[in-house]
Structure formats: C-alpha cells, structure tokens
Scaffold this motif. Structure first.
Motif, PDB file in Angstrom:
ATOM      1  N   SER A  25       0.842  -1.201   0.000  1.00 14.32           N
ATOM      2  CA  SER A  25       0.000   0.000   0.000  1.00 14.32           C
ATOM      3  C   SER A  25       0.874   1.246   0.000  1.00 14.32           C
ATOM      4  O   SER A  25       2.014   1.226   0.435  1.00 14.32           O
ATOM      5  N   GLN A  30      -3.614   4.278   1.753  1.00 12.99           N
ATOM      6  CA  GLN A  30      -4.020   4.136   3.151  1.00 12.99           C
ATOM      7  C   GLN A  30      -4.949   5.272   3.568  1.00 12.99           C
ATOM      8  O   GLN A  30      -5.940   5.054   4.262  1.00 12.99           O
ATOM      9  N   SER A  33      -8.334   4.796   1.937  1.00  7.87           N
ATOM     10  CA  SER A  33      -9.044   3.717   2.614  1.00  7.87           C
ATOM     11  C   SER A  33      -9.613   4.185   3.942  1.00  7.87           C
ATOM     12  O   SER A  33     -10.765   3.896   4.273  1.00  7.87           O
ATOM     13  N   HIS A  34      -8.837   4.923   4.681  1.00  8.02           N
ATOM     14  CA  HIS A  34      -9.281   5.402   5.997  1.00  8.02           C
ATOM     15  C   HIS A  34     -10.502   6.313   5.890  1.00  8.02           C
ATOM     16  O   HIS A  34     -11.414   6.248   6.710  1.00  8.02           O
ATOM     17  N   TYR A  36     -12.590   6.424   3.216  1.00 10.17           N
ATOM     18  CA  TYR A  36     -13.548   5.862   2.260  1.00 10.17           C
ATOM     19  C   TYR A  36     -13.607   6.666   0.967  1.00 10.17           C
ATOM     20  O   TYR A  36     -14.684   6.940   0.432  1.00 10.17           O
ATOM     21  N   HIS A  39     -11.530   5.090  -5.606  1.00  7.49           N
ATOM     22  CA  HIS A  39     -10.355   5.206  -6.473  1.00  7.49           C
ATOM     23  C   HIS A  39     -10.589   6.137  -7.665  1.00  7.49           C
ATOM     24  O   HIS A  39      -9.652   6.757  -8.166  1.00  7.49           O
TER      25      HIS A  39
END
Length: 86
Positions: A25, A30, A33-34, A36, A39
């Motif tokens: 990653s 990261q 992802s944290h 939300y 992409h």
C-alpha cells in the motif's frame, strides 16, 4: 484475473504498488481507505494535480472537490429545491 485487473487499476492511481504477485500500500491508498475515498476520486485528483500543481485557484479547488464521485448519490430534499433554483 479479476484481482490482477483491480490491482493494476489501483496501481495506476498510486493507491498501491503492484508487482505481480506482490502488493504494497501507499500513503495515498491508506489515506483513501481510511476516509472511504473511491479510487475514481483519487484518479480525478491525481490528474488535476499532475496538470496544474501550482496553478489551482480557489474556484478550481471547489470544482475539484465537487467532482468527487462520493457526491454522486447525494440528493436534495423536496423543500430545498426552490432555494437551489435561485
């Protein structure tokens, strides 16, 4: 095949580093992802910053934020429509 395609797409937007069969990653991945962050939003932000890294106006930043895919499913309430039409 599906996993490799997804990994290649995430690698393309710099959310992971993918060297088949290894994944790692990135800080951007990261963070996304944290919080939300999709992409596609990361792709839009990357493309904008790669083109205009030092030339973004305040209006450009607001436009960029509004282009985030996370806002696609937000709807207005019935009572807000007249105010939005002004």
């Amino acid at each position: 095949e599906l996993i490799v395609a997804a990994a290649n797409e995430l690698d393309e937007v710099r959310m992971i580093r993918f060297n088949n069969p290894y994944f790692s990653s990135t800080n951007m991945g990261q963070t996304a992802s944290h919080f939300y962050i999709h992409h596609d939003t990361v792709r839009i932000f990357n493309e904008t910053f790669d083109k205009n890294s030092n030339a973004l106006t305040q209006a450009d930043v607001f436009k960029l934020i509004c282009s985030a895919t996370e806002f696609e499913n937000i709807t207005s309430r019935e009572e807000e429509v007249p105010e939005l039409d002004k």
